[in-house]
Design a protein around this motif. Structure first.
Motif, PDB file in Angstrom:
ATOM      1  N   ASP A   1     117.860  20.342 151.969  1.00 48.60           N
ATOM      2  CA  ASP A   1     117.738  19.031 152.669  1.00 48.60           C
ATOM      3  C   ASP A   1     116.783  18.317 152.345  1.00 48.60           C
TER       4      ASP A   1
ATOM      5  N   ALA B   1     120.663  15.224 151.196  1.00 47.07           N
ATOM      6  CA  ALA B   1     120.670  16.361 150.736  1.00 47.07           C
ATOM      7  C   ALA B   1     120.984  16.792 149.277  1.00 47.07           C
TER       8      ALA B   1
ATOM      9  N   TYR C   1     126.020  11.632 156.261  1.00 46.88           N
ATOM     10  CA  TYR C   1     127.039  12.455 156.906  1.00 46.88           C
ATOM     11  C   TYR C   1     128.272  12.228 156.806  1.00 46.88           C
TER      12      TYR C   1
ATOM     13  N   TYR D   1     123.213  23.642 150.875  1.00 55.35           N
ATOM     14  CA  TYR D   1     122.432  22.142 150.554  1.00 55.35           C
ATOM     15  C   TYR D   1     120.867  22.458 150.589  1.00 55.35           C
TER      16      TYR D   1
ATOM     17  N   ARG E   1     125.251  16.774 155.814  1.00 50.92           N
ATOM     18  CA  ARG E   1     123.777  16.396 155.965  1.00 50.92           C
ATOM     19  C   ARG E   1     123.809  14.915 155.682  1.00 50.92           C
TER      20      ARG E   1
END
Lengths: 285, 157, 719
Positions: free
Chosen positions: C123, C47, C95, C121, C44
């Motif tokens: 987000d 997150a 990421y 997660y 992600r």
């Protein structure tokens, strides 16, 4: 863990293929790259693999003559380097091989592998479309031959059945008098295609008698349209020039590229059409 | 599992590695031919170049089952020959080596080229090493090194 | 050209082993019982991490994360700042961020286990580019304004200049991210050696790793040993980034007690390691009615990614180099390093200067074109000279030989004739770029932060040993350092022993970066060798140390960023010639020429290697190395998609040096590693601009971009 079969001959290879649905492996430059994993580990392939790169039946290049010139039969495990070394290999195919891969890849990669991968950006496959190649398949019920455009059915998809192997690629005599190859790659060598154009024509007594135009990486499969070509045949180059606007419009319908990590749809379409126009106006004189 | 036999730098050898194991892993981890480098693992950089039956190949995208019966030469094997020494001397004189990670692969590409063409021109050299990426030199000094190697080793190829 | 004997090329000490395969890089060491590590990474951009579910591990396999940091330690990678977490714990900000590390003996098994690790997660809304970050999309990532650093500088009276202006020319110039693609991926190994935690690493900066590991563990620096292994390229990518891997690896090594190898697969390396900062620079220039420059405004923004790393200093260099080689009477500069939810950007050859120089070179040419005057003559008129005031109100401390460099390049390239004969928009182009690059750390950084120290000794066996922490990464210091000392000691360079790979054996002479190894540390070696030589008659072993001293005329205020930002400069003129394809809009480079003032070459071939490699890497940056980000993820993460130049992309380079010895450099040498990179992108882009007659504002200049400009340009540049 992936199983590796190394058959002694084509018959055994076909048997393995029929019994296990094993994925054929020749040079490995697509398969082993796609399924690469981590140093010290096996590639992630969920099916058995049948190696065919060593099979003598598939390692031959045969030339048979008929009245109109040499016809070439290229065994499925013939490497690009071997094709480059062969005097009969048509110029268009030669040009596409030289630009598509560095020596280390040419020494193992095969034409058959390139078409089985069925990427719309496969440069050598694009040349095969322009050259009217046919693909020879062998299976339990014998052999069959398909035009290249029927063999490749979609991106990553082919007409190859689970119990068949590609055994050869047949090239009819190349009687073209004009050959035009242009690849737009991500760099000058060892590059993937943003798009490519493979075109050829035969001009006899100032008449375009035959024409073949193949465009790669601009649609789900390589674009070649015989109807459009038909309208261009049997004309003098200067008459043909008058048909260009309409021709480009027709190609514009077929050229439906995408945006991806290598290029943009807009650029691909613009440039593909510009290259077709260049071929029709400047090369066909 | 069945042994896979091949010739490695002139020696008959065999491995019991899985036939789908990467050739680079067998050469490095089993035979300790660490001159074979892994730069990308996808056949793009040429650092893992070796000769298979006299032709340059990327060992990171070959399965060891594919080389049964083949004659392999690694950078170590080439370096131990008079030709290898000529290549090494040519590179040294030209200042071709910087970080060095690509150089064993370059030496293999050089050997492969000079076997086919002992007196290559600039374009032939650049074509021959076009699958061997170098990030340090911009290539010109390697090209120069290959030219010097061809002269130093004149008659060896 | 008058050539100093030390400039004569010798054979590099590392050439033979690297060609034959005898030289071992990190992955070539096989320790008994060695384990392998793989990072568990965030998927992600932004997150909250609610849970990490690790399956029960088989014996001999370990999962390591922030909870394994020993008491007294800190979950951080200490660089300039400490905001980069060693392991993401409750929040992930880009990421690919490291969450944990899986360690074990069998790599196939590790991959299997990796597949079954689940990260849960929640987000959050990421800000993945400069505009989103400045709009504080999803709330600030850093501080209250998403600025890791902000710079405001004033030289002269820019308000008055703009008030008096007859016209103002404005342009915005953008540059993309660039990946280093050192041929050897990031590689480290943690061991216990003689009972001491030891990190072996492919690195530019062993002492950086030692610092960050010790800080994270809460140990004294001396309790950690770092050994540099032969390093397959760095270009800035192994300056701080190895710290990011070394800390989790050290934590794992401490927990498990066995050797652990961490080598990034290339794809992972492409996807998660630091890149060159993308930039957006707006320049406005006030001109009087005669077309003379009255003043300039710079607004420099760099995309720093999720953590600060070196961005503050990169921003400084981008701004300090932002008016290039020109003496502009009044300047207002505003610089910002912006936090985004992307992989943190960090050092890359040039360190901010390439972005600044691209923008100023394009802008100066833009002004010339709008005025209808020759772009080269227009730029030449503003060349700085000795004692010209800099953007930081310091001075240029040395003779500036730009005119001589220009003349040399023109001769080499037959420039004037070509420039005249290539019609604008006619498909061919040739152009020049003028660049400068300050050697060493910014301002008094060498004196106040680095405090470099080297040691030299003559052993009982009469061997000369040199201890410094600047390491061989391909640039040749193992050879040039020996040459510098040998030259003073009057012995063959091959007889000098160099100890520079083990933090236990060498003093800290600072990192291998910033064009400082030869120019700054080489000078210490020369001076140390002189001391040693002066005592040559003494019996027995002798040891001397040499510490950095700032050249006396340098003045710098680190608070206000006023004064002499750099004690010396490299200067360069790069010329690129292109031929374009009117159908595909592709460009081919048909000629490359360059001239540099780097003081004096310690070794001509080593310098030629820097010039050739720097220019080709710069052309890759300018033309083919496209690295796009979509929703915070890089799109080109294989070597097939992120393409670097091959041997067939660019022709050989014809270059020369102009001698200009620097009094505080060894035999007169200044830094050379970066100035050679800086000019390629602007020269290439200007040549293309000429060939196509289109206003180009962005690199890389791909054919796709040319098409976009062609379609949208209402007026050609010269309208």
């Amino acid at each position: 863990m992936v199983t590796f079969h190394r058959p002694v001959d084509l018959a055994e290879a076909l048997q393995v293929r029929a019994e296990t649905g094993a994925i054929p492996l020749a040079g490995g430059t697509d398969l082993l790259v796609r399924h690469r994993n981590w140093a010290g580990t096996l590639p992630r392939i969920d099916k058995p693999v049948v190696y065919v790169g060593h099979l003598q039946e598939l390692r031959r290049i045969d030339i048979s003559g008929n009245g109109s010139g040499p016809q070439m039969t290229i065994g499925a495990s013939v490497t690009y380097s071997e094709l480059l070394d062969h005097p009969t290999t048509p110029q268009l195919l030669r040009d596409s091989i030289i630009e598509l891969a560095a020596p280390g890849l040419r020494n193992v990669a095969t034409l058959a592998g390139n078409i089985c991968n069925a990427s719309p950006a496969a440069d050598a496959a694009c040349a095969l479309y322009a050259l009217d190649a046919e693909v020879e398949l062998a299976g339990p019920s014998g052999r069959r031959r398909l035009p290249i455009a029927e063999f490749i059915t979609g991106p990553g998809r082919t007409a190859l059945n689970n119990d068949e192997l590609v055994t050869a690629i047949h090239l009819p005599p190349d009687n073209s008098t004009v050959k035009f190859y242009k690849k737009v790659g991500t760099r000058r060598a060892n590059a993937l295609s943003k798009l490519s154009l493979c075109a050829c024509a035969r001009i006899v007594d100032r008449t375009v008698t035959e024409i073949g135009i193949a465009v790669g990486a601009v649609a789900p499969t390589i674009v070649r349209d015989r109807d459009i070509e038909h309208h261009l045949q049997n004309t003098a180059p200067e008459q043909l020039a008058l048909r260009i606007p309409q021709t480009l419009q027709q190609y514009a319908e077929l050229i439906r590229p995408i945006d991806d990590q290598r290029s943009t749809a807009e650029y691909r379409k613009h440039t593909a059409l510009a290259l077709i126009e260049q071929f029709l106006t400047h090369e066909l004189r | 599992m069945r042994e896979i036999r091949f010739t490695l730098n002139g020696r008959e050898v065999s491995t019991s590695a899985h036939p789908m194991a990467r050739l680079i892993d067998v050469l490095r981890d089993e035979f300790r031919m660490t001159g074979v480098k892994e730069g990308c693992g996808e056949g793009e950089c040429g650092a893992c170049s070796i000769l298979k039956d006299g032709r340059i190949v990327n060992s990171c995208i070959l399965a060891v089952g594919m080389i049964e019966g083949a004659v392999l030469e690694t950078p170590e094997g080439i370096a131990a020959t008079d030709r290898g020494r000529a290549i090494n001397a040519g590179y040294a004189e030209a200042g071709a080596v910087q970080c060095g990670f690509c150089m064993t692969g370059m030496a293999v590409a050089t050997e492969a080229l000079l076997r086919q063409n002992p007196a290559p021109d600039e374009h032939q050299i650049r074509t021959a090493i076009s699958g061997n990426l170098c990030r340090c030199t911009g290539y010109a000094m390697i090209v120069d090194g290959i030219k010097r190697a061809a002269i130093k080793g004149s008659g060896l190829w | 050209m008058n050539k100093s004997p030390i400039s004569t090329a010798v054979q590099r000490v590392d050439s033979h082993g690297k060609t034959s395969g005898e030289t071992r890089y990190l992955a070539d060491y096989y320790y008994p019982d060695m384990l392998y590590a793989r990072c568990v990474r965030s998927t992600r951009s932004r997150a909250r991490i609610l849970a990490v579910r690790v399956p029960e591990l088989p014996e001999g396999y370990y999962y390591v994360d922030h909870r394994d940091i020993p008491e007294g330690g800190e979950n951080c990678v200490a660089m300039i700042n400490r905001d980069w977490r060693a392991f993401a714990a409750d929040l992930t900000s880009f990421y690919g961020e490291t969450i944990g590390m899986l360690v074990g003996p069998d790599r196939s098994r590790i991959l299997q286990i990796m597949d079954s690790i689940e990260v849960e997660y929640e987000d959050l809304e990421p800000a993945v580019n400069i505009d989103e970050a400045l709009a504080l999309k999803g709330g600030p990532i850093h501080g209250s304004d998403n600025l890791f650093a902000e710079i405001n500088l004033t030289k002269g009276d820019p308000d008055a200049a703009f008030a008096r202006a007859a016209r103002v020319v404005e342009g915005t110039f953008e540059s993309g991210a660039q990946e280093h693609v050192y041929l050897e991926p990031q590689a480290l190994c943690g061991t216990f050696e003689d009972g001491k935690l030891t990190i072996h690493a492919s690195t530019q900066c062993p002492f950086y790793i030692r610092h960050s590991v010790a800080e994270a563990l809460g140990w004294a620096a001396e309790d950690v040993r770092v050994r540099q292994t032969v390093t397959g390229g760095g270009f800035g990518g192994k300056e701080h980034y190895p710290d990011v891997l070394a800390v989790p690896l050290a934590v794992a090594t401490l927990k498990i007690g066995k050797p652990i190898q961490l080598v990034l697969p290339r794809e992972e390396d492409l996807e998660v390691t630091s890149k060159r900062h993308p930039s957006r620079i707006t320049l406005r220039t006030a001109l009087d009615s005669d077309g003379r420059i009255l003043g300039m405004q710079l607004d420099t923004i760099i995309d720093a990614g999720a953590y600060e790393s070196s961005s503050r200093v990169v921003l400084q260099r981008a701004v300090f180099t932002g008016i290039g080689v020109y003496d502009i009477p009044s300047v207002r500069a505003h610089g910002r390093a912006v936090a985004t939810n992307t992989v943190p950007a960090d050092a890359f050859r040039g360190f901010g200067a390439p972005q600044g120089l691209f923008a100023i070179e394009m802008h100066m040419s833009q002004i010339a074109q709008e005025l209808g005057v020759d772009e080269d003559e227009f730029r030449r008129r503003y060349f700085v000279r000795r004692n010209s005031a800099t953007i930081t109100n310091g001075h240029v401390p040395e003779d500036v030989k730009l005119n001589e460099l220009l003349e040399r390049v023109k001769q080499l390239s037959d420039y004037d004739r070509k420039r005249r004969s290539y019609a604008r928009g006619g498909g061919r182009g040739i152009a020049l770029a003028f660049v400068q690059h300050g050697s060493g750390f910014t301002g008094s950084g060498e004196r106040d932060i680095i405090k470099a120290r080297v040691r030299l000794r003559r052993t009982e066996d009469d061997v000369i040993e040199v201890c410094a922490s600047n390491v061989e990464i391909g640039q040749g210091v193992d050879t040039t350092f020996r040459k510098i000392v040998a030259d003073v000691m009057e012995i063959p360079y091959t007889e000098v022993q160099l100890l520079n790979t083990n933090t236990d054996l060498t003093p800290d002479s600072g990192p291998t970066c910033a064009s400082r190894s030869v120019g700054v540390v080489g000078y210490l070696l020369q001076e140390g060798a002189r001391k040693l030589k002066a005592r040559a008659n003494e019996p027995g072993p002798i040891e001397v140390e040499q510490e950095y001293r700032q050249p006396p005329e340098i003045r710098w205020d680190a608070e206000t960023l006023q004064g002499d930002a750099y004690p010396s400069f490299g200067w360069g003129v790069t010329c690129i010639e292109v031929q374009t394809d009117p159908v595909t809009l592709e460009a081919g480079v048909t000629g490359i020429w360059a001239a540099f003032d780097i003081g004096r070459a310690i070794d001509e071939l080593v310098i030629q290697g820097q010039i050739d490699g720097g220019i080709v890497q710069g052309l890759g940056y300018a033309q083919i190395e496209k690295l796009e980000s979509s929703n915070g993820r890089f799109q080109q993460i294989t070597m097939a998609d992120y393409v670097i130049p091959t041997s067939l992309d660019y022709p050989a380079i014809n270059s020369c040096l102009v001698d200009n010895p620097y009094p505080y450099g060894p035999s007169g040498a200044k830094g050379a590693g970066e100035v050679v990179f800086d000019g390629a992108a602007p020269a290439f882009t200007l040549a293309l601009q000429h060939a196509f007659d289109l206003p180009l504002r962005r690199i890389p200049v791909t054919p796709e971009y040319i098409l976009e400009v062609k379609k949208h340009a209402r007026n050609p540049v010269h309208a």
